[in-house]
Motif scaffolding. Structure first.
Motif, PDB file in Angstrom:
ATOM      1  N   THR A  98       0.817  -1.214   0.000  1.00  0.00           N
ATOM      2  CA  THR A  98       0.000   0.000   0.000  1.00  0.00           C
ATOM      3  C   THR A  98       0.852   1.267   0.000  1.00  0.00           C
ATOM      4  OG1 THR A  98      -0.113  -0.233   2.369  1.00  0.00           O
ATOM      5  CG2 THR A  98      -2.035  -0.947   1.148  1.00  0.00           C
ATOM      6  N   LEU A  99       2.089   1.131   0.425  1.00  0.00           N
ATOM      7  CA  LEU A  99       2.956   2.311   0.489  1.00  0.00           C
ATOM      8  C   LEU A  99       3.199   2.940  -0.885  1.00  0.00           C
ATOM      9  CD1 LEU A  99       5.667   1.340   3.109  1.00  0.00           C
ATOM     10  CD2 LEU A  99       3.962   3.144   3.267  1.00  0.00           C
ATOM     11  N   SER A 100       3.023   2.113  -1.935  1.00  0.00           N
ATOM     12  CA  SER A 100       3.319   2.662  -3.262  1.00  0.00           C
ATOM     13  C   SER A 100       2.070   3.155  -3.986  1.00  0.00           C
ATOM     14  CB  SER A 100       4.024   1.602  -4.102  1.00  0.00           C
ATOM     15  OG  SER A 100       3.282   0.407  -4.052  1.00  0.00           O
ATOM     16  N   GLU A 101       0.908   3.219  -3.258  1.00  0.00           N
ATOM     17  CA  GLU A 101      -0.314   3.766  -3.884  1.00  0.00           C
ATOM     18  C   GLU A 101      -0.105   5.239  -4.244  1.00  0.00           C
ATOM     19  OE1 GLU A 101      -3.911   3.430  -1.631  1.00  0.00           O
ATOM     20  OE2 GLU A 101      -3.698   1.247  -1.430  1.00  0.00           O
ATOM     21  N   PRO A 102      -0.774   5.718  -5.305  1.00  0.00           N
ATOM     22  CA  PRO A 102      -0.631   7.153  -5.641  1.00  0.00           C
ATOM     23  C   PRO A 102      -1.521   8.036  -4.749  1.00  0.00           C
ATOM     24  CG  PRO A 102      -2.088   6.070  -7.187  1.00  0.00           C
ATOM     25  CD  PRO A 102      -1.645   5.002  -6.228  1.00  0.00           C
ATOM     26  N   ASN A 103      -1.171   9.294  -4.677  1.00  0.00           N
ATOM     27  CA  ASN A 103      -2.033  10.260  -3.968  1.00  0.00           C
ATOM     28  C   ASN A 103      -3.247  10.564  -4.835  1.00  0.00           C
ATOM     29  OD1 ASN A 103      -0.135  10.422  -2.019  1.00  0.00           O
ATOM     30  ND2 ASN A 103       0.690  12.396  -2.689  1.00  0.00           N
ATOM     31  N   THR A 104      -4.418  10.651  -4.214  1.00  0.00           N
ATOM     32  CA  THR A 104      -5.603  10.998  -5.021  1.00  0.00           C
ATOM     33  C   THR A 104      -6.391  12.114  -4.354  1.00  0.00           C
ATOM     34  OG1 THR A 104      -6.793   9.263  -3.911  1.00  0.00           O
ATOM     35  CG2 THR A 104      -5.981   8.752  -6.117  1.00  0.00           C
ATOM     36  N   ARG A 105      -7.107  12.821  -5.199  1.00  0.00           N
ATOM     37  CA  ARG A 105      -7.867  13.989  -4.726  1.00  0.00           C
ATOM     38  C   ARG A 105      -8.852  14.342  -5.830  1.00  0.00           C
ATOM     39  NH1 ARG A 105      -7.324  19.665  -5.507  1.00  0.00           N
ATOM     40  NH2 ARG A 105      -5.688  19.416  -7.060  1.00  0.00           N
ATOM     41  N   LEU A 106     -10.034  14.875  -5.457  1.00  0.00           N
ATOM     42  CA  LEU A 106     -10.962  15.362  -6.484  1.00  0.00           C
ATOM     43  C   LEU A 106     -10.436  16.684  -7.023  1.00  0.00           C
ATOM     44  CD1 LEU A 106     -14.244  14.555  -4.579  1.00  0.00           C
ATOM     45  CD2 LEU A 106     -13.422  13.402  -6.632  1.00  0.00           C
ATOM     46  N   TRP A 107     -10.637  16.944  -8.331  1.00  0.00           N
ATOM     47  CA  TRP A 107      -9.968  18.105  -8.934  1.00  0.00           C
ATOM     48  C   TRP A 107     -10.413  19.440  -8.357  1.00  0.00           C
ATOM     49  CZ3 TRP A 107     -12.843  21.811 -11.366  1.00  0.00           C
ATOM     50  CH2 TRP A 107     -14.140  21.447 -11.716  1.00  0.00           C
ATOM     51  N   TYR A 108     -11.675  19.470  -7.844  1.00  0.00           N
ATOM     52  CA  TYR A 108     -12.153  20.764  -7.344  1.00  0.00           C
ATOM     53  C   TYR A 108     -11.930  20.901  -5.834  1.00  0.00           C
ATOM     54  CZ  TYR A 108     -16.076  17.657  -6.355  1.00  0.00           C
ATOM     55  OH  TYR A 108     -16.833  16.616  -5.924  1.00  0.00           O
ATOM     56  N   ASP A 109     -11.275  19.900  -5.244  1.00  0.00           N
ATOM     57  CA  ASP A 109     -11.102  19.905  -3.790  1.00  0.00           C
ATOM     58  C   ASP A 109      -9.868  20.732  -3.428  1.00  0.00           C
ATOM     59  OD1 ASP A 109     -10.953  19.385  -1.164  1.00  0.00           O
ATOM     60  OD2 ASP A 109     -10.520  17.241  -1.356  1.00  0.00           O
ATOM     61  N   PHE A 110     -10.073  22.065  -3.352  1.00  0.00           N
ATOM     62  CA  PHE A 110      -8.912  22.939  -3.130  1.00  0.00           C
ATOM     63  C   PHE A 110      -8.420  22.917  -1.699  1.00  0.00           C
ATOM     64  CE2 PHE A 110     -10.929  24.737  -6.909  1.00  0.00           C
ATOM     65  CZ  PHE A 110      -9.864  24.554  -7.782  1.00  0.00           C
ATOM     66  N   SER A 111      -9.372  22.732  -0.742  1.00  0.00           N
ATOM     67  CA  SER A 111      -8.896  22.695   0.640  1.00  0.00           C
ATOM     68  C   SER A 111      -8.086  21.423   0.865  1.00  0.00           C
ATOM     69  CB  SER A 111     -10.066  22.805   1.614  1.00  0.00           C
ATOM     70  OG  SER A 111     -10.930  21.718   1.452  1.00  0.00           O
ATOM     71  N   GLY A 112      -8.358  20.391   0.055  1.00  0.00           N
ATOM     72  CA  GLY A 112      -7.573  19.149   0.135  1.00  0.00           C
ATOM     73  C   GLY A 112      -6.096  19.423  -0.133  1.00  0.00           C
ATOM     74  N   LEU A 113      -5.837  20.341  -1.015  1.00  0.00           N
ATOM     75  CA  LEU A 113      -4.470  20.709  -1.363  1.00  0.00           C
ATOM     76  C   LEU A 113      -3.739  21.259  -0.136  1.00  0.00           C
ATOM     77  CD1 LEU A 113      -3.681  20.465  -4.326  1.00  0.00           C
ATOM     78  CD2 LEU A 113      -3.885  22.936  -4.525  1.00  0.00           C
ATOM     79  N   ILE A 114      -4.461  22.127   0.597  1.00  0.00           N
ATOM     80  CA  ILE A 114      -3.867  22.729   1.801  1.00  0.00           C
ATOM     81  C   ILE A 114      -3.624  21.652   2.857  1.00  0.00           C
ATOM     82  CG2 ILE A 114      -4.221  24.473   3.593  1.00  0.00           C
ATOM     83  CD1 ILE A 114      -6.223  25.801   1.620  1.00  0.00           C
ATOM     84  N   VAL A 115      -4.612  20.758   2.975  1.00  0.00           N
ATOM     85  CA  VAL A 115      -4.479  19.675   3.973  1.00  0.00           C
ATOM     86  C   VAL A 115      -3.216  18.859   3.695  1.00  0.00           C
ATOM     87  CG1 VAL A 115      -5.506  17.492   4.721  1.00  0.00           C
ATOM     88  CG2 VAL A 115      -6.942  19.525   4.435  1.00  0.00           C
ATOM     89  N   VAL A 116      -3.079  18.456   2.432  1.00  0.00           N
ATOM     90  CA  VAL A 116      -1.941  17.610   2.067  1.00  0.00           C
ATOM     91  C   VAL A 116      -0.612  18.327   2.382  1.00  0.00           C
ATOM     92  CG1 VAL A 116      -0.707  16.549   0.125  1.00  0.00           C
ATOM     93  CG2 VAL A 116      -3.182  16.311   0.321  1.00  0.00           C
ATOM     94  N   ASP A 117      -0.554  19.597   1.955  1.00  0.00           N
ATOM     95  CA  ASP A 117       0.667  20.377   2.196  1.00  0.00           C
ATOM     96  C   ASP A 117       1.029  20.442   3.665  1.00  0.00           C
ATOM     97  OD1 ASP A 117       1.431  20.986  -0.272  1.00  0.00           O
ATOM     98  OD2 ASP A 117       1.044  23.156  -0.146  1.00  0.00           O
ATOM     99  N   TYR A 118       0.014  20.743   4.440  1.00  0.00           N
ATOM    100  CA  TYR A 118       0.241  21.000   5.857  1.00  0.00           C
ATOM    101  C   TYR A 118       0.617  19.724   6.604  1.00  0.00           C
ATOM    102  CZ  TYR A 118      -0.231  24.045   9.871  1.00  0.00           C
ATOM    103  OH  TYR A 118       0.023  24.805  10.970  1.00  0.00           O
ATOM    104  N   LEU A 119      -0.108  18.651   6.269  1.00  0.00           N
ATOM    105  CA  LEU A 119       0.185  17.368   6.941  1.00  0.00           C
ATOM    106  C   LEU A 119       1.593  16.894   6.586  1.00  0.00           C
ATOM    107  CD1 LEU A 119      -3.090  15.242   6.722  1.00  0.00           C
ATOM    108  CD2 LEU A 119      -2.184  16.510   8.656  1.00  0.00           C
ATOM    109  N   LYS A 120       1.949  17.055   5.342  1.00  0.00           N
ATOM    110  CA  LYS A 120       3.259  16.605   4.860  1.00  0.00           C
ATOM    111  C   LYS A 120       4.375  17.311   5.636  1.00  0.00           C
ATOM    112  CE  LYS A 120       3.582  15.307   0.132  1.00  0.00           C
ATOM    113  NZ  LYS A 120       3.419  15.859  -1.188  1.00  0.00           N
ATOM    114  N   LYS A 121       4.138  18.597   5.897  1.00  0.00           N
ATOM    115  CA  LYS A 121       5.160  19.386   6.573  1.00  0.00           C
ATOM    116  C   LYS A 121       5.369  18.895   8.009  1.00  0.00           C
ATOM    117  CE  LYS A 121       4.622  23.957   6.750  1.00  0.00           C
ATOM    118  NZ  LYS A 121       4.134  25.091   6.019  1.00  0.00           N
ATOM    119  N   HIS A 122       4.262  18.559   8.668  1.00  0.00           N
ATOM    120  CA  HIS A 122       4.378  18.204  10.086  1.00  0.00           C
ATOM    121  C   HIS A 122       4.537  16.722  10.347  1.00  0.00           C
ATOM    122  CE1 HIS A 122       2.810  22.309  10.242  1.00  0.00           C
ATOM    123  NE2 HIS A 122       3.484  22.385  11.394  1.00  0.00           N
TER     124      HIS A 122
END
Ligand SMILES: Nc1ncnc2c1ncn2[C@@H]1O[C@H](COP(=O)(O)OP(=O)(O)OP(=O)(O)O)[C@@H](O)[C@H]1O
Ligand SMILES: [Mg+2]
Length: 430
Positions: free
Chosen positions: A86-110
């Motif tokens: 499962t570690l090699s699964e790709p990241n997925t997100r709905l194209w209009y999910d802009f807050s998802g982008l922020i979530v991913v960024d922020y979680l990745k940082k911390h």
């Protein structure tokens, strides 16, 4: 810098322009404000919410595998041990999910140990973490990490904008109605029709309307006096002329013939004055078949032994015209053609937009510089050209141009390529 090129993209009507100048600034301000607000708001809210979840996750990851079970319930975070594929699964997100982008960024940082972000399902967040004790799948509610219904503000804004804009639209239309009515009345008056018009609307429009009504009254009075005077004089001259003709029959031929010729000429002039005075306003506009009118006219001219022929017709349909005035206008063109040339050819073209009556001849034509002069009343061109052409008063083209204008059209003179003489086009809008 020139902005002329921009002109073609702007609305042509006053209505569109007014709407544009009112709406454009409002819409632009709204868009700018909402973009800034939405972006700031959602970014900060999402980050604050993410902080809480990050702290919980850090705490849970700090304890060992067996104790984790105690946390999953109260924290509503689901932990499952999964295999390493499962570690090699790709990241997925709905194209209009802009807050998802922020979530991913922020979680990745911390939490750099997160390897896979799966936000494909809008209701949950699924993460795969590479833990020293083996890969773990973590699932929790999406609501815990980003604000719900972020679009509600936008929907409200758009809805109320449309509502308010439609009120403005209706109001504006009522304000602009008097201008349109004024334009219609002025156009009708230019075509010789009197349309009922009462000034209304805002103060400036009322003023323009009143000025128009005054002007129209003055012009109408003017036309009336001119008509009365011309027709009065002409009419009164007829009786003495008839008397003179009678008296002339008493003389012997040598004296009589030239004098009689003069009297006939004078009578013709008077007829011309009378028809000029009657002007364009003669007869009511009717829907008529212009091609038929031209055919009849040509037939009548041929019956009078004039060298006139019908050249061609293109298109069909009826047009709103004053038949008597139209006949007179075409008669004048045909008479000129056979007077100054040897033959006349008449054609007619009807399209969706206009009717074009064309009379061509093989005479000398009119030089370009003199064409507008020739259309003035009482103007005859240089006498040399007109020698032996009989007497005219110089009203023919003036009357024709007047009639064309009264029908909302124009008279255009040019060279006839085909016959070599004058080409007279009378173009009337449909
Ligand atoms: N088909 C034509 N070919 C050449 N010249 C023309 C033609 N039609 C008009 N003209 C010139 O334009 C002048 C003005 O024409 P217009 O029809 O107004 O007056 P007219 O023919 O002289 O007199 P009226 O038509 O009143 O009897 C004429 O005097 C003539 O010189
Ligand atoms: Mg003439």
């Amino acid at each position: 810098m020139s902005f002329v090129w921009l002109k073609q993209y702007f609305p042509r009507g006053i209505y569109g322009r007014a709407a544009l100048s009112l709406l454009l600034p409002v819409v632009v301000v709204q868009i700018v404000v909402s973009v800034i607000f939405v972006q700031r708001h959602f970014e900060e809210v999402t980050q604050q919410m993410s902080d809480t979840v990050i702290r919980e996750l850090q705490m849970v990851l700090a304890v060992d595998e067996f104790e984790r079970a105690n946390f999953t319930g109260p924290l509503e975070i689901n932990f499952t041990v999964v295999d390493s594929s499962t570690l090699s699964e790709p990241n997925t997100r709905l194209w209009y999910d802009f807050s998802g982008l922020i979530v991913v960024d922020y979680l990745k940082k911390h939490l750099p140990q997160i390897k896979v972000f799966d936000l494909y399902n809008n209701d949950i967040v699924r993460l795969i973490i590479d833990d020293p004790q083996g890969p773990i799948e973590i699932v929790f509610d999406r609501q815990r990490i980003s604000a719900t219904n972020p679009h509600q503000l936008l929907v409200n804004m758009v809805f109320f904008s449309i509502l308010v804009t439609s009120f403005a639209y209706i109001y504006l239309r009522n304000q602009l109605r008097p201008i349109k009515r004024l334009a219609r009345a002025a156009t009708a008056f230019g075509r010789g029709r009197h349309m009922r018009f009462t000034p209304a609307g805002a103060a400036e429009m009322r003023a323009a309307g009143t000025a128009f009504v005054d002007m129209r009254a003055r012009i109408e009075r003017h036309i009336e006096t001119r008509t009365l005077m011309l027709s009065g004089v002409s009419h009164d001259l007829r009786t003495p002329l008839t008397r003179m003709r009678l008296a002339l029959t008493m003389l012997d031929d040598a004296d009589r013939i030239p004098l009689e010729q003069d009297v006939i000429e004078m009578q013709q002039m008077i007829d011309a004055f009378l028809s000029f005075a009657a002007g364009e306003s003669e007869g009511e506009p009717e829907k008529i078949d212009a091609t038929e009118l031209v055919r009849l006219l040509v037939k009548d001219a041929q019956r009078a032994n004039l060298p006139v022929s019908f050249y061609m017709s293109e298109g069909t349909g009826t047009t709103l015209l004053r038949p008597i005035a139209m006949r007179r206008a075409l008669d004048n063109l045909i008479n000129n053609a056979v007077r100054y040339g040897n033959r006349a050819e008449v054609s007619i073209t009807i399209t969706n937009k206009f009717v074009r009556f064309r009379v061509e001849d093989d005479g000398p034509g009119i030089p370009e510089a003199q064409r507008s002069d020739a259309q003035q009343a009482f103007v005859r061109l240089d006498p040399a050209r007109n020698q032996d052409k009989g007497s005219g008063v110089g009203l023919g083209l003036a009357i024709t141009a007047d009639i064309a204008r009264a029908h909302g059209g124009t008279l255009r003179l040019s060279d006839s390529k085909r016959l070599g003489g004058l080409k007279a086009d009378m173009i009337i809008g449909r």
